[in-house]
Design an enzyme around this catalytic site. Structure first.
Site, mmCIF file in Angstrom:
data_model
loop_
_atom_site.group_PDB
_atom_site.id
_atom_site.type_symbol
_atom_site.label_atom_id
_atom_site.label_comp_id
_atom_site.label_asym_id
_atom_site.label_seq_id
_atom_site.Cartn_x
_atom_site.Cartn_y
_atom_site.Cartn_z
ATOM 1 N N HIS A 97 0.826 -1.296 -0.174
ATOM 2 C CA HIS A 97 0.202 -0.037 0.019
ATOM 3 C C HIS A 97 0.876 1.303 -0.014
ATOM 4 O O HIS A 97 0.678 2.201 -0.797
ATOM 5 C CB HIS A 97 -0.826 0.108 1.215
ATOM 6 C CG HIS A 97 -1.656 1.162 1.299
ATOM 7 N ND1 HIS A 97 -2.931 1.596 0.700
ATOM 8 C CD2 HIS A 97 -1.354 2.423 2.044
ATOM 9 C CE1 HIS A 97 -3.247 2.794 1.025
ATOM 10 N NE2 HIS A 97 -2.346 3.356 1.842
ATOM 11 N N GLU A 98 1.856 1.166 0.762
ATOM 12 C CA GLU A 98 2.871 2.475 0.806
ATOM 13 C C GLU A 98 3.696 2.777 -0.319
ATOM 14 O O GLU A 98 3.687 3.890 -0.692
ATOM 15 C CB GLU A 98 3.788 2.343 2.014
ATOM 16 C CG GLU A 98 3.094 2.414 3.519
ATOM 17 C CD GLU A 98 2.040 3.469 3.533
ATOM 18 O OE1 GLU A 98 2.211 4.831 2.974
ATOM 19 O OE2 GLU A 98 1.033 3.514 4.488
ATOM 20 N N HIS A 101 1.600 4.689 -2.988
ATOM 21 C CA HIS A 101 1.657 6.108 -3.061
ATOM 22 C C HIS A 101 2.866 6.380 -3.857
ATOM 23 O O HIS A 101 3.053 7.269 -4.227
ATOM 24 C CB HIS A 101 1.789 6.494 -1.480
ATOM 25 C CG HIS A 101 0.467 6.371 -0.780
ATOM 26 N ND1 HIS A 101 -0.760 6.823 -1.106
ATOM 27 C CD2 HIS A 101 0.221 5.944 0.503
ATOM 28 C CE1 HIS A 101 -1.519 6.630 -0.236
ATOM 29 N NE2 HIS A 101 -1.065 5.850 0.723
ATOM 30 N N HIS A 105 2.987 8.920 -6.720
ATOM 31 C CA HIS A 105 4.119 10.120 -6.881
ATOM 32 C C HIS A 105 4.854 10.032 -8.284
ATOM 33 O O HIS A 105 4.743 11.062 -8.849
ATOM 34 C CB HIS A 105 4.925 10.205 -5.505
ATOM 35 C CG HIS A 105 5.717 11.182 -5.786
ATOM 36 N ND1 HIS A 105 7.046 11.540 -5.041
ATOM 37 C CD2 HIS A 105 5.683 12.816 -6.139
ATOM 38 C CE1 HIS A 105 7.414 12.708 -5.043
ATOM 39 N NE2 HIS A 105 6.710 13.458 -5.755
#
Length: 228
Positions: A97-98, A101, A105
């Site tokens: 999940h991280e 991100h 980006h």
């Protein structure tokens, strides 16, 4: 703070505590479910970044339980010790999940870009909003414009909460799709990873709804004073 706003605030505090409890419970539960792949959260994060063509993001260890996050300024995926070292379903889900991100980006995902631009504004407004709203309620009969200013500030934080929703949902969607496509999670492990991320998303959903409902209440108070 009016009685109605206080009631709503307490209601959503209770709901938030319940959702937070469920999230921690799910993370602990799936932390006890070993991954058949045997990969740690750190290894999964590094592999996901590499397979998505991202080589300028570091995977580091953060401190604290559920302190996992992606920092776009330093380009780091920071994983809590249990996630960084864990070789279980929870570690896989959170680490992916991280990294979702980080991929957002790298690909200039519009909602993340918009959210990032709002960060400095929201940081400033969050320091002032409660004081301005309190003063606005107290002086509503003599200086109603002060409450309007507080509503605008609170509206910015609400907007930030709402924009956060697609950012978080998309990161989870990317994570689950990648885990399944790469067979890092088995057919039995995939629903567990999805369940863990669902409860993580619920924390953001509850916060956004609470902020929106409170904002509407302040608007009604202001409109009521304007009609008077």
């Amino acid at each position: 703070m009016t009685p109605s706003i206080m009631f709503v605030s307490l209601l959503f505090v209770g709901i938030s505590m319940l959702v937070s409890y469920m999230l921690k419970s799910k993370i602990r539960k799936y932390s006890e479910t070993p991954m058949r792949s045997g990969l740690s959260g750190q290894e999964i994060a590094q592999r996901m970044l590499k397979e998505n063509g991202i080589y300028d993001v570091q995977v580091t260890m953060a401190q604290g339980f559920l302190s996992d996050h992606y920092n776009p300024l330093t380009k780091t995926v920071a994983l809590s010790p249990d996630i960084y070292q864990g070789r279980n379903v929870a570690a896989a889900a959170v680490a992916a999940h991280e990294c979702g991100h980080a991929i957002q980006h790298a690909t200039a995902y519009p909602w993340l870009t918009m959210r990032s631009k709002l960060v400095p504004v929201v940081q400033m407004s969050s320091m002032l909003v409660q004081w301005v709203l309190l003063a606005g309620i107290m002086l509503i009969n003599t200086f109603p414009s002060l409450l309007l200013g507080g509503i605008i500030l609170f509206g910015l934080t609400t907007l930030f909460s709402l924009i956060t929703l697609p950012v978080e949902f998309d990161a989870s969607k990317r994570a689950l799709a990648w885990l399944e496509q790469t067979n890092i999670t088995t057919a039995q492990e995939q629903p567990q990873a999805k369940d863990a991320l669902k409860w993580a998303a619920m924390t953001y959903l509850v916060a956004a709804i609470a902020s929106l409902v409170t904002l509407i209440q302040y608007i009604f108070i202001y409109m009521g004073r304007s009609r008077d």
